[in-house]
Motif scaffolding. Sequence first.
Motif, PDB file in Angstrom:
ATOM      1  N   GLY A   2       0.892  -1.370  -0.038  1.00 56.18           N
ATOM      2  CA  GLY A   2      -0.112  -0.134  -0.032  1.00 56.18           C
ATOM      3  C   GLY A   2       0.953   1.143   0.053  1.00 56.18           C
ATOM      4  O   GLY A   2       0.558   2.220  -0.654  1.00 56.18           O
ATOM      5  N   ALA A   3       2.051   1.382   0.852  1.00 58.97           N
ATOM      6  CA  ALA A   3       2.834   2.491   0.619  1.00 58.97           C
ATOM      7  C   ALA A   3       3.381   2.530  -0.460  1.00 58.97           C
ATOM      8  O   ALA A   3       3.702   3.878  -1.015  1.00 58.97           O
ATOM      9  N   LYS A   4       3.790   1.322  -1.434  1.00 58.17           N
ATOM     10  CA  LYS A   4       4.318   1.615  -2.603  1.00 58.17           C
ATOM     11  C   LYS A   4       3.441   2.401  -3.486  1.00 58.17           C
ATOM     12  O   LYS A   4       3.591   3.220  -4.404  1.00 58.17           O
ATOM     13  N   TRP A   5       2.004   1.996  -3.516  1.00 56.98           N
ATOM     14  CA  TRP A   5       1.131   2.356  -4.049  1.00 56.98           C
ATOM     15  C   TRP A   5       0.696   3.917  -4.290  1.00 56.98           C
ATOM     16  O   TRP A   5       0.695   4.762  -4.960  1.00 56.98           O
ATOM     17  N   LEU A   6       0.616   4.150  -2.615  1.00 53.53           N
ATOM     18  CA  LEU A   6       0.596   5.538  -2.146  1.00 53.53           C
ATOM     19  C   LEU A   6       1.725   6.426  -2.939  1.00 53.53           C
ATOM     20  O   LEU A   6       1.534   7.460  -3.252  1.00 53.53           O
ATOM     21  N   TRP A   7       2.891   6.016  -2.710  1.00 52.59           N
ATOM     22  CA  TRP A   7       4.078   6.849  -2.985  1.00 52.59           C
ATOM     23  C   TRP A   7       3.852   7.341  -4.740  1.00 52.59           C
ATOM     24  O   TRP A   7       4.583   8.288  -4.996  1.00 52.59           O
ATOM     25  N   ARG A   8       3.520   6.262  -5.571  1.00 50.81           N
ATOM     26  CA  ARG A   8       3.300   6.548  -6.912  1.00 50.81           C
ATOM     27  C   ARG A   8       2.101   7.360  -7.179  1.00 50.81           C
ATOM     28  O   ARG A   8       2.247   7.898  -8.426  1.00 50.81           O
ATOM     29  N   HIS A   9       1.234   7.528  -6.262  1.00 49.88           N
ATOM     30  CA  HIS A   9       0.134   8.379  -6.538  1.00 49.88           C
ATOM     31  C   HIS A   9       0.306   9.965  -6.130  1.00 49.88           C
ATOM     32  O   HIS A   9       0.509  10.023  -4.915  1.00 49.88           O
ATOM     33  N   TYR A  10       0.516  10.817  -7.258  1.00 51.24           N
ATOM     34  CA  TYR A  10       1.004  12.276  -6.621  1.00 51.24           C
ATOM     35  C   TYR A  10       0.206  12.793  -5.953  1.00 51.24           C
ATOM     36  O   TYR A  10       0.562  13.429  -4.746  1.00 51.24           O
ATOM     37  N   LEU A  11      -1.164  12.878  -6.042  1.00 52.10           N
ATOM     38  CA  LEU A  11      -1.789  13.839  -5.373  1.00 52.10           C
ATOM     39  C   LEU A  11      -2.145  13.080  -3.813  1.00 52.10           C
ATOM     40  O   LEU A  11      -1.930  14.018  -2.917  1.00 52.10           O
ATOM     41  N   LEU A  12      -2.508  12.021  -3.843  1.00 55.70           N
ATOM     42  CA  LEU A  12      -2.315  11.301  -2.335  1.00 55.70           C
ATOM     43  C   LEU A  12      -1.260  11.299  -1.617  1.00 55.70           C
ATOM     44  O   LEU A  12      -1.424  11.642  -0.446  1.00 55.70           O
ATOM     45  N   ARG A  13      -0.139  11.192  -2.126  1.00 56.19           N
ATOM     46  CA  ARG A  13       1.239  11.329  -1.604  1.00 56.19           C
ATOM     47  C   ARG A  13       1.563  12.780  -1.183  1.00 56.19           C
ATOM     48  O   ARG A  13       1.672  12.867  -0.014  1.00 56.19           O
ATOM     49  N   SER A  14       1.144  13.658  -1.970  1.00 56.86           N
ATOM     50  CA  SER A  14       1.072  15.424  -1.468  1.00 56.86           C
ATOM     51  C   SER A  14       0.422  15.389  -0.272  1.00 56.86           C
ATOM     52  O   SER A  14       0.619  15.884   0.682  1.00 56.86           O
ATOM     53  N   LEU A  15      -0.875  15.048  -0.343  1.00 51.06           N
ATOM     54  CA  LEU A  15      -1.996  15.005   0.830  1.00 51.06           C
ATOM     55  C   LEU A  15      -1.426  14.387   2.109  1.00 51.06           C
ATOM     56  O   LEU A  15      -1.412  14.821   3.027  1.00 51.06           O
TER      57      LEU A  15
END
Length: 83
Positions: A2-15
């Motif tokens: 899940g952390a890997k997926w979050l890191w690749r998602h720009y908007l959610l990573r920024s939030l």
Amino acid sequence: MGAKWLWRHYLLRSLALLSCLINLAGSAMLAVLVVHSAEVLRLSPFGYGAAGLPGRGSVLASRFAPMLARRLGREGALVATPS
């Protein structure tokens, strides 16, 4: 995974990072507030606890809000209570 997926998602990573920084700053402010109230304001532990009473009163008042809204209606309850 899940952390890997979050890191690749720009908007959610920024939030998520912004939320982390905001929580860190808020926690730091509260930690400094304890020291400030003791050393600068010269509040005793009781005085520091009493400073939080308005917040506790709001929580207590929320217990009676549904009853007040039923009796006075939502608009009436908003007008009847101090803000």
